[in-house]
Design an enzyme around this catalytic site. Structure first.
Site: not given
Ligand code: UDX
Length: 441
Positions: A152, A155, A249, A260
């Protein structure tokens, strides 16, 4: 414990060095000689804060080493993690060919009881598939168990997340296999859930798809806010104060990218289809995400009266801050739209420029953020790196032709930038009166 991790990507490498740092004897396996060479020299092949420090420490104290041989890794590990890539195939179904190849090599090398752990995100049922492949390759059934232990980590904060997980999920068929992993993770003191293999695999998909849908929900709300003159920042704050919803989120923006969410959402839609369930909710979440960047770019285009002949600065290319990963990054989509419209595009990112340059050589790559603003008619913030939040906007604006700032991540303070003469627009709040915006679905 003797541990092997096959695959040295974001998941495998971080997991390997963190386990080594906890006192386990870790061997990481990869088939890319360039990566292995870097790792042997203490250089991380990925940009991830904190990894190199732990890598150097564990190389020096002998707890971490690398090899290109899955057979050697299999003979070493009491626990062997499979952490290789499962990129989406053309129809969105995860491509498990790397997992299958590794499973087969493990099967032919097994010589003592080993717990084979799937850490790659794989379709539900893949645990059984790995078991069959190991048996086909000659693995003695009494010498192994297959376990699912989804990852989980995020990055950009992968080291912290690996050292401090919210939960450890172990999907196992036998108590012996589950016990081995419980023993490995015990020093972390993390809440643990032991379940069956299929449920563990589903937990990974369900979690990522839920989070992606939460973001798509607030992004859909942002579109209504733009139309009815509400502010999505205030709405998200009010929603997040309800502990049943939670504040995380709920940041509206250009949409989710990365390695992911897009892959897992497409993957679960396909998996659901294959079992005969039409996951309409997830399809809608994906559609909202696909519309978000084009919509904001249309707002910019309307403001500019078209992109032809304009110079547009783009700040941030990585799919999110603190990573060099550009997989499914919204920046690529944004720069493509700008270039297709006839704009000159001046870009900057602290670490992701080389990767983007290989895909979009037509953009102008600037060594430092202020240089993007030179002669620009507008600036678009795509990735909310801390360095961009801290820019001196008066200085930035002084080199621009027009002080127009489109903030795709709601990362900047409107009052601050307006105070130095910028026209500021962001996601989920209406542009200032008098600004024509053609809003299309
Ligand atoms: C995600 C999950 O959080 C993690 O638990 C899993 O193991 C892999 O996928 P990651 O892809 O590294 O992690 O990034 P994350 O911080 O979750 O952000 C994903 C995307 O959502 C990014 O493009 C980010 O900009 C976007 N995001 C995140 C939003 O647009 N709004 C938010 O409130 C949070």
């Amino acid at each position: 414990m003797r541990v092997t991790v096959v695959g040295t990507g974001y998941v495998g490498l971080v997991h390997g060095v963190v386990l080594a740092d906890m006192g386990n004897e870790v061997v990481c396996v990869d088939n890319d000689p360039a990566k292995l060479e870097k790792l042997r020299n203490g250089v991380s092949p990925i940009y991830e804060p904190g990894v190199e420090e732990i890598l150097s420490r564990t190389l020096a104290n002998g707890m971490f080493r690398v090899t290109d041989s899955v057979a050697e890794g299999t003979k070493h590990g009491e626990v062997v993690f499979i952490a290789v890539g499962t990129p989406p195939g053309p129809d969105g179904t995860p491509d498990t060919s790397a997992v299958r190849a590794v499973a087969s090599q493990i099967g032919s090398a097994l010589d003592s009881y080993t717990v084979v752990v799937n850490k790659s995100t794989v379709p539900v049922g893949a645990g059984d598939m790995v078991e069959e492949i190991i048996l086909e390759a000659g693995g003695d059934p009494s010498l192994f168990d297959v376990v699912s232990n989804p990852e989980f980590l995020r990055e950009g904060s992968a080291v912290w997340d690996t050292q401090n997980p919210d939960r450890v999920v172990i999907g196992a068929k036998t108590p012996e296999a589950a016990k081995k992993l419980l023993e490995l993770y015990e020093p972390m003191g993390t809440p643990t859930l032991v379940t069956d293999l299929n449920s563990a695999e589903m937990i990974k998909y369900a979690s990522n798809c839920y989070l992606a849908t939460k973001i798509s929900f607030i992004n859909a709300i942002s579109r209504i806010c733009e139309l009815c003159d509400a502010d999505v920042g205030a709405v998200a704050k009010g929603m997040g104060m309800d502990p049943r919803i939670g504040a995380q989120f709920l940041q509206a923006g250009l949409g989710w990218g990365g390695s992911c969410f897009p892959k897992d959402v497409a993957g679960l839609i396909k998996i659901s289809d294959s079992f005969g369930y039409d996951f309409g909710l997830l399809k809608a979440s994906e559609a909202v995400n696909q519309n978000q960047t084009p919509h904001f770019l249309r707002r910019l285009e309307d403001r500019m009266g078209g992109f032809e002949g304009k110079t547009i600065a783009v700040l941030g290319l990585a799919f999110k801050p603190n990573t060099d990963d550009i997989r499914d990054a919204k920046s690529i989509e944004a720069v493509r739209i700008l270039l297709a419209g006839g704009a000159e595009v001046r870009v900057h990112d602290p670490v992701a420029m080389p990767a983007v340059k290989a895909v979009l050589p037509q953009a102008v790559y600037c060594d430092e953020p202020y240089a993007t603003g030179e002669g620009a008619d507008a600036v678009l913030l795509v990735t909310e790196w801390k360095a961009y939040r801290e820019l001196d906007w008066a200085r930035y604006g002084s080199a621009m032709r027009h002080r127009v700032l489109f903030d795709g991540r709601r990362a900047l303070c409107r009052a601050e930038v307006e105070a130095v003469g910028f026209h500021y627009e962001t996601i989920g709040s209406r542009p200032l009166l008098g600004t024509p915006v053609a809003d299309q679905p």
